[in-house]
Design a protein around this motif. Structure first.
Motif, mmCIF file in Angstrom:
data_model
loop_
_atom_site.group_PDB
_atom_site.id
_atom_site.type_symbol
_atom_site.label_atom_id
_atom_site.label_comp_id
_atom_site.label_asym_id
_atom_site.label_seq_id
_atom_site.Cartn_x
_atom_site.Cartn_y
_atom_site.Cartn_z
ATOM 1 N N LEU A 183 0.849 -1.182 0.000
ATOM 2 C CA LEU A 183 0.000 0.000 0.000
ATOM 3 C C LEU A 183 0.887 1.235 0.000
ATOM 4 C CD1 LEU A 183 -2.795 -0.815 2.642
ATOM 5 C CD2 LEU A 183 -3.051 -0.781 0.148
ATOM 6 N N VAL A 184 0.350 2.323 -0.529
ATOM 7 C CA VAL A 184 1.027 3.614 -0.472
ATOM 8 C C VAL A 184 0.015 4.637 0.033
ATOM 9 C CG1 VAL A 184 0.471 4.132 -2.891
ATOM 10 C CG2 VAL A 184 2.343 5.334 -1.756
ATOM 11 N N GLN A 185 0.448 5.507 0.942
ATOM 12 C CA GLN A 185 -0.430 6.549 1.456
ATOM 13 C C GLN A 185 -0.494 7.693 0.455
ATOM 14 O OE1 GLN A 185 0.030 7.411 5.624
ATOM 15 N NE2 GLN A 185 -0.665 9.534 5.385
ATOM 16 N N LEU A 186 -1.689 8.139 0.115
ATOM 17 C CA LEU A 186 -1.894 9.105 -0.964
ATOM 18 C C LEU A 186 -1.994 10.544 -0.479
ATOM 19 C CD1 LEU A 186 -4.502 7.103 -3.063
ATOM 20 C CD2 LEU A 186 -2.008 7.084 -3.238
ATOM 21 N N SER A 187 -2.134 10.743 0.834
ATOM 22 C CA SER A 187 -2.246 12.105 1.360
ATOM 23 C C SER A 187 -1.915 12.074 2.840
ATOM 24 C CB SER A 187 -3.662 12.649 1.159
ATOM 25 O OG SER A 187 -3.828 13.884 1.836
ATOM 26 N N ASP A 188 -1.377 13.181 3.335
ATOM 27 C CA ASP A 188 -1.114 13.306 4.765
ATOM 28 C C ASP A 188 -2.346 13.782 5.523
ATOM 29 O OD1 ASP A 188 1.526 12.501 4.525
ATOM 30 O OD2 ASP A 188 2.242 14.544 4.147
ATOM 31 N N ILE A 189 -3.402 14.114 4.816
ATOM 32 C CA ILE A 189 -4.629 14.571 5.474
ATOM 33 C C ILE A 189 -5.287 13.377 6.160
ATOM 34 C CG2 ILE A 189 -6.917 15.592 5.146
ATOM 35 C CD1 ILE A 189 -5.772 17.020 2.673
ATOM 36 N N ALA A 190 -5.440 13.477 7.470
ATOM 37 C CA ALA A 190 -6.009 12.381 8.254
ATOM 38 C C ALA A 190 -7.351 12.809 8.839
ATOM 39 C CB ALA A 190 -5.063 11.963 9.371
ATOM 40 N N LEU A 191 -8.338 11.975 8.655
ATOM 41 C CA LEU A 191 -9.655 12.211 9.256
ATOM 42 C C LEU A 191 -9.647 11.639 10.663
ATOM 43 C CD1 LEU A 191 -12.679 13.022 9.090
ATOM 44 C CD2 LEU A 191 -13.110 10.702 8.189
ATOM 45 N N VAL A 192 -9.734 12.515 11.658
ATOM 46 C CA VAL A 192 -9.796 12.084 13.055
ATOM 47 C C VAL A 192 -11.259 12.097 13.474
ATOM 48 C CG1 VAL A 192 -9.014 12.491 15.410
ATOM 49 C CG2 VAL A 192 -7.521 13.070 13.482
ATOM 50 N N THR A 193 -11.804 10.945 13.753
ATOM 51 C CA THR A 193 -13.228 10.840 14.064
ATOM 52 C C THR A 193 -13.469 11.024 15.554
ATOM 53 O OG1 THR A 193 -13.230 8.455 14.511
ATOM 54 C CG2 THR A 193 -13.355 9.153 12.197
ATOM 55 N N ASP A 194 -14.753 11.024 15.922
ATOM 56 C CA ASP A 194 -15.125 11.086 17.340
ATOM 57 C C ASP A 194 -14.891 9.755 18.040
ATOM 58 O OD1 ASP A 194 -15.925 13.735 17.116
ATOM 59 O OD2 ASP A 194 -17.995 13.198 16.588
ATOM 60 N N TRP A 195 -14.655 8.715 17.262
ATOM 61 C CA TRP A 195 -14.439 7.396 17.828
ATOM 62 C C TRP A 195 -13.017 7.274 18.371
ATOM 63 C CZ3 TRP A 195 -18.119 3.336 17.656
ATOM 64 C CH2 TRP A 195 -19.304 3.653 16.989
ATOM 65 N N ALA A 196 -12.851 6.427 19.353
ATOM 66 C CA ALA A 196 -11.529 6.077 19.856
ATOM 67 C C ALA A 196 -11.534 4.590 20.184
ATOM 68 C CB ALA A 196 -11.168 6.891 21.091
ATOM 69 N N TYR A 197 -10.342 4.012 20.198
ATOM 70 C CA TYR A 197 -10.209 2.596 20.531
ATOM 71 C C TYR A 197 -9.917 2.459 22.018
ATOM 72 C CZ TYR A 197 -10.016 1.722 15.522
ATOM 73 O OH TYR A 197 -10.316 1.655 14.186
ATOM 74 N N TYR A 198 -10.601 1.501 22.648
ATOM 75 C CA TYR A 198 -10.460 1.284 24.087
ATOM 76 C C TYR A 198 -10.209 -0.196 24.367
ATOM 77 C CZ TYR A 198 -12.604 5.890 24.770
ATOM 78 O OH TYR A 198 -12.875 7.238 24.751
ATOM 79 N N LEU A 199 -9.589 -0.441 25.508
ATOM 80 C CA LEU A 199 -9.542 -1.774 26.104
ATOM 81 C C LEU A 199 -10.540 -1.747 27.256
ATOM 82 C CD1 LEU A 199 -7.899 -4.461 25.824
ATOM 83 C CD2 LEU A 199 -6.598 -3.673 27.810
#
Length: 298
Positions: free
Chosen positions: A250-266
């Protein structure tokens, strides 16, 4: 009323189920006289008989018949709880979505096994979330969430950040496309209903669009695999594609990152917070997967 002796209740249960003091004694490795004394103790406690002798063996009195279901249920619950406690001392059931299981947990699970060879880890892959762990099919869970449920302990691991990626083969040696040119390629959706592409295009200052031959998937992992096979461009969760980027699939096509309201938890229930197996996995997972791992003690 004071509770009757537990041993006497156990003898009562076996005698009632086998309709015989002799058979109950054989099952419990007691003499018939010892069984009779336990029953007498119980009958003295209640002040009434629990058995009557018949030609074909013992029968319960109405009072004994009323007592039996409660005693049977109580011992079944005690046995189930005892089995669970014993199991949890040597086993750990970890729940994760298929994407987290395949892209986070499996590549690093051997490290946990090497640290705790005494534990058997069962990895349960389920997309749906049981917020109260009512099913008891797992002890601890990786979960993307935007809210917190009572009775559970949440350890934040990282934000959900999505970046556009594709296989280099998709472009057949052409320069990588700009965001405005993404619509010339199939857009792969990590789920059927997510708004991520529309939100990402808005963040990039572009109108939403895409090839009508787009695909939608049930999991992030499937969208990432499809992208690696040249099927189109997908938004991939940043923490799940490090190996793909390093390996060139894979290759990343843009540095623009969508940061959502979701987060990962344990996540795990409060009542399991002191369980050694849960503590061991929690400490390991926070060190491995958190974007702000705890400091190493000196």
């Amino acid at each position: 009323m004071k509770l009757p002796p537990l041993n006497a209740l156990r003898v009562f249960l076996v005698a009632a189920e086998q309709h015989s003091f002799t058979k109950a004694g054989e099952t419990l490795h007691l003499t018939q006289g010892a069984v009779s004394r336990h029953i007498q103790t119980l009958e003295a406690h209640y002040g009434l008989p629990l058995f009557v002798r018949q030609a074909r063996g013992l029968a319960l009195t109405p009072e004994g018949a009323a007592l039996l279901p409660a005693v049977r249920d109580a011992f079944a619950r005690i046995e189930a709880a005892s089995d669970a406690i014993s199991r949890r001392s040597r086993e750990l059931r970890v729940k994760a979505s298929p994407s987290i299981a395949s892209r986070w947990v499996l590549p690093k699970l051997t490290r946990f096994r090497n640290l705790h060879p005494e534990l058997t880890v069962f990895l349960v892959t389920v997309t749906a979330f049981d917020p109260n762990f009512k099913s008891r099919e797992y002890d601890i869970s990786f979960q993307a969430s935007i809210s917190k449920e009572p009775g559970l302990i949440y350890h934040r691991l990282r934000s959900a950040r999505f970046v556009p990626v594709a296989s280099p083969a998709l472009f057949q040696g052409k320069p990588l496309p700009t965001p405005a040119e993404f619509r010339n390629y199939p857009l792969l959706h990590p789920s059927h209903e997510d708004p991520f592409w529309a939100e990402w295009f808005a963040l990039a200052g572009e109108s939403a669009g895409g090839n009508p031959e787009a695909y939608a998937f049930d999991t992030l992992d499937l969208a990432i695999v499809a992208a690696s096979r040249g099927m189109g461009i997908t938004l991939a969760e940043e923490s799940m594609i490090a190996d793909d980027l390093a390996g060139g699939t894979l290759v990343q096509l843009s540095d623009i990152a969508l940061v959502t309201d979701w987060a990962y938890y344990l996540i795990y229930p409060q009542e399991l917070a002191t369980l050694p197996s849960v503590i061991a996995f929690r400490d390991w997972a926070l060190a491995e997967f958190s974007d702000s791992p705890p400091p190493v003690a000196s």
